[in-house]
Design an enzyme around this catalytic site. Structure first.
Site, PDB file in Angstrom:
ATOM      1  N   LYS A 137      43.388  24.796  30.049  1.00  0.00           N
ATOM      2  CA  LYS A 137      42.855  25.799  29.122  1.00  0.00           C
ATOM      3  C   LYS A 137      42.256  25.079  27.913  1.00  0.00           C
ATOM      4  O   LYS A 137      42.896  24.177  27.357  1.00  0.00           O
ATOM      5  CB  LYS A 137      43.978  26.747  28.700  1.00  0.00           C
ATOM      6  CG  LYS A 137      43.515  27.931  27.840  1.00  0.00           C
ATOM      7  CD  LYS A 137      44.672  28.905  27.575  1.00  0.00           C
ATOM      8  CE  LYS A 137      44.230  30.127  26.778  1.00  0.00           C
ATOM      9  NZ  LYS A 137      45.317  31.107  26.579  1.00  0.00           N
ATOM     10  N   SER A 155      44.179  36.010  27.660  1.00  0.00           N
ATOM     11  CA  SER A 155      43.152  35.092  27.258  1.00  0.00           C
ATOM     12  C   SER A 155      42.953  33.901  28.194  1.00  0.00           C
ATOM     13  O   SER A 155      41.935  33.226  28.095  1.00  0.00           O
ATOM     14  CB  SER A 155      43.476  34.562  25.856  1.00  0.00           C
ATOM     15  OG  SER A 155      44.641  33.765  25.876  1.00  0.00           O
ATOM     16  N   SER A 212      49.011  36.445  27.595  1.00  0.00           N
ATOM     17  CA  SER A 212      47.798  35.771  28.072  1.00  0.00           C
ATOM     18  C   SER A 212      47.930  34.897  29.303  1.00  0.00           C
ATOM     19  O   SER A 212      46.928  34.435  29.842  1.00  0.00           O
ATOM     20  CB  SER A 212      47.204  34.924  26.958  1.00  0.00           C
ATOM     21  OG  SER A 212      46.471  35.747  26.099  1.00  0.00           O
TER      22      SER A 212
HETATM   23  N1  GLN Z   1      46.052  40.168  24.375  1.00  0.00           N
HETATM   24  C1  GLN Z   1      46.894  39.643  23.366  1.00  0.00           C
HETATM   25  C2  GLN Z   1      46.106  39.401  22.103  1.00  0.00           C
HETATM   26  O1  GLN Z   1      44.958  39.663  22.120  1.00  0.00           O
HETATM   27  C3  GLN Z   1      47.604  38.408  23.835  1.00  0.00           C
HETATM   28  C4  GLN Z   1      46.851  37.157  23.666  1.00  0.00           C
HETATM   29  C5  GLN Z   1      47.630  35.946  24.044  1.00  0.00           C
HETATM   30  O2  GLN Z   1      48.702  36.014  24.641  1.00  0.00           O
HETATM   31  N2  GLN Z   1      47.099  34.800  23.667  1.00  0.00           N
HETATM   32  O3  GLN Z   1      46.603  38.987  21.111  1.00  0.00           O
END
Ligand code: GLN
Length: 488
Positions: A78, A155, A179
């Site tokens: 990532k 994400s 995410s």
């Molecule tokens: N969807 C969540 C957010 O937008 C989680 C994001 C994440 O886990 N990095 O914050």
């Protein structure tokens, strides 16, 4: 043999026996990336030369008879993990040309385990989002029903797109509020958010430090366990690193289901989920019961408030963490008429809309007028949720729940920010509590798209979480071979 259909466990066997070489395996991935990479947009930066060099080193170690634990395994990282000499963008314009001079602990551990780096995978900008649409580089897409341009989630959507399509054998994600688990669930993959502190955050671009959790994404539970074995471990450079490890040699050992007590969260009964999700979840519960597990209902009274608490705490921490991008030390700089103007111009040009929204919310909830009513209140809810999980684990060994309400949506779905936030309903509570949770495929919905469910455990019970997930994986019997999803 289709090399890009092999699991990590299978590839390691073949590498060890000499049936394939790391260079052959890496070339197969690079060829497939060449063929499908642009269409999926799952990588921000490709590192083919580095990959072939890594593979050549692996082959030498195999030839010498002293391979490393994951020698020759081609992975996607990532693009939130700093990689020395390789551009690390966090999918943001502000870091678009940032090349770190240091290596994150997690990516260093993968080097030490002998893996091959294929490239840096796409994500939401600073990992803020759910569909990877906030990426400055455009969203990755799911290889499922490609003509429909579905989200691969977010994400960590670049990693899930790459792994589901066979453009990486496995990869890394980070999970601040879901995410890893949400994108894995909707792309038929296994995504493990380990216990907070099990994997070091050092060198990982910070979003919300008390929630950020690096973890693996793979096609099988065994593979996720193998990747986690490489990633986990104490790191003196991360003050929240736990003095704990995780280790699996070739495959997970099985645990018996007989008399295992599994909790189902009562409060989630009131949440609307798709009929497919309900049906598959109930089927897997029946399978567990038939195998001797005892299913009980547990209560996490404030769990439906987790979203509200998360969307105060995460932006608050983010607004503080992202203050460092001021045009002085890292990345983009847009000159203004004086210092303050340079800050403003740099940050206005460098951050996308969602990141700016979070800065505004985060700064507001930390202001002296709001701190007590918002931030402290959210911190209290967080504590109540963590305590309720602890009490639930006095009654049961592990907990199961859905990973999402339904299957992957089209990328161009017109959702409001709050509608996106609501998609995290099933995942954020485990981040607030810091406990391990793994999303594992539970079957295919009517529309032929995959769905996942979570196994949740007490802090540092990551091994049992994965062991139960492995049973569910077997019950579901989902076929996620990349050649059958994306073509040969
Ligand atoms: N969807 C969540 C957010 O937008 C989680 C994001 C994440 O886990 N990095 O914050």
């Amino acid at each position: 043999m289709n090399l890009t259909d092999l699991t990590i466990a299978e590839a390691l066997e073949k590498l060890k026996s000499g049936e394939i070489t790391a260079t052959e395996l890496t070339r197969a991935y690079l060829d497939r990336i060449e063929k499908f990479g642009d269409q999926l947009n799952c990588y921000i930066t490709l590192t083919p030369e580095r990959a072939l060099a890594d593979a050549a080193e692996s082959d030498k170690r195999y030839a010498a008879g002293n391979p490393l634990p994951l020698d020759g395994i081609p992975i996607g990282m990532k693009d939130l993990f700093a990689t020395r000499g390789i551009r690390t963008t966090a999918a943001s314009h502000i870091l678009e040309n940032f090349t770190p001079e240091y290596e994150s602990t997690v990516s260093q551990k993968f080097i030490d385990a002998g893996t091959v780096l294929l490239g840096k995978t796409n994500l939401d900008e600073f990992a803020m989002g759910t569909f990877s649409k906030t990426s400055f580089f455009g969203a990755p897409i799911s290889p499922y029903q490609i003509e429909n341009k579905l989200t691969a989630g977010g994400s960590s959507g670049g990693t899930t797109s790459a792994v589901a399509s066979g453009l990486a054998i496995g990869g890394t994600g980070t999970d601040t509020g879901g995410s890893i688990r949400f994108p894995a669930a909707i792309t038929g993959l296994v995504g493990m958010k380990p216990t907070y502190g099990l994997c070091s955050r050092w060198g990982c671009v910070a979003f919300a430090s008390s929630l950020d959790t690096p973890g693996p994404i793979a096609r099988t539970v065994d593979d996720a366990a193998l990747l986690l074995s490489a990633m986990a471990g104490y790191d003196e450079k991360d003050s929240t690193s736990a003095n704990a490890g995780f280790y699996v040699k070739d495959r997970l050992t099985q645990i018996g289901l007989n008399k295992l007590k599994i909790g189902v969260i009562k409060e989630f009964d009131d949440v609307e989920i798709s009929p497919d999700m309900k049906k598959l979840f109930d089927e897997r519960i029946e399978d567990l019961k038939k195998s001797g597990a005892e299913i009980i209902t547990v209560s996490i009274p404030n769990i439906l408030d987790a979203l509200a608490a998360y969307y105060i705490i995460a932006p608050a921490e983010a607004s503080s963490n992202l203050a460092r991008y001021d045009g002085m030390r890292y990345g983009l700089r847009v000159e203004g008429k004086d210092l303050i103007d340079t800050y403003k111009k740099t940050r206005a040009a460098g951050f996308g809309e969602e990141v700016q929204r979070r800065m505004v919310v985060g700064t507001a909830v930390l202001s002296s007028e709001s701190y007590e009513v918002y931030f402290m209140q959210a911190a209290r809810v967080r504590r109540l949720i963590a305590d309720a999980f602890n009490r639930a684990f006095e009654q049961c060994d592990l907990i199961v729940c859905p990973s999402s309400a339904g299957t992957a949506l089209p990328l161009d779905s017109d959702l409001s920010p709050l509608e996106y936030y609501a998609l995290d309903l099933f995942t954020v509570a485990m981040n607030l509590a810091g406990i391990p949770a793994c999303s594992v495929p539970c079957g295919l919905a009517e529309n032929k798209l995959p769905l996942g469910m979570q196994v949740v455990g007490r802090a540092f019970d990551d091994m049992r979480v994965l062991q139960l997930a492995k049973h569910i994986e077997e019950f579901a019997g989902l076929n996620n071979k990349p050649s059958e999803i994306m073509g040969k």
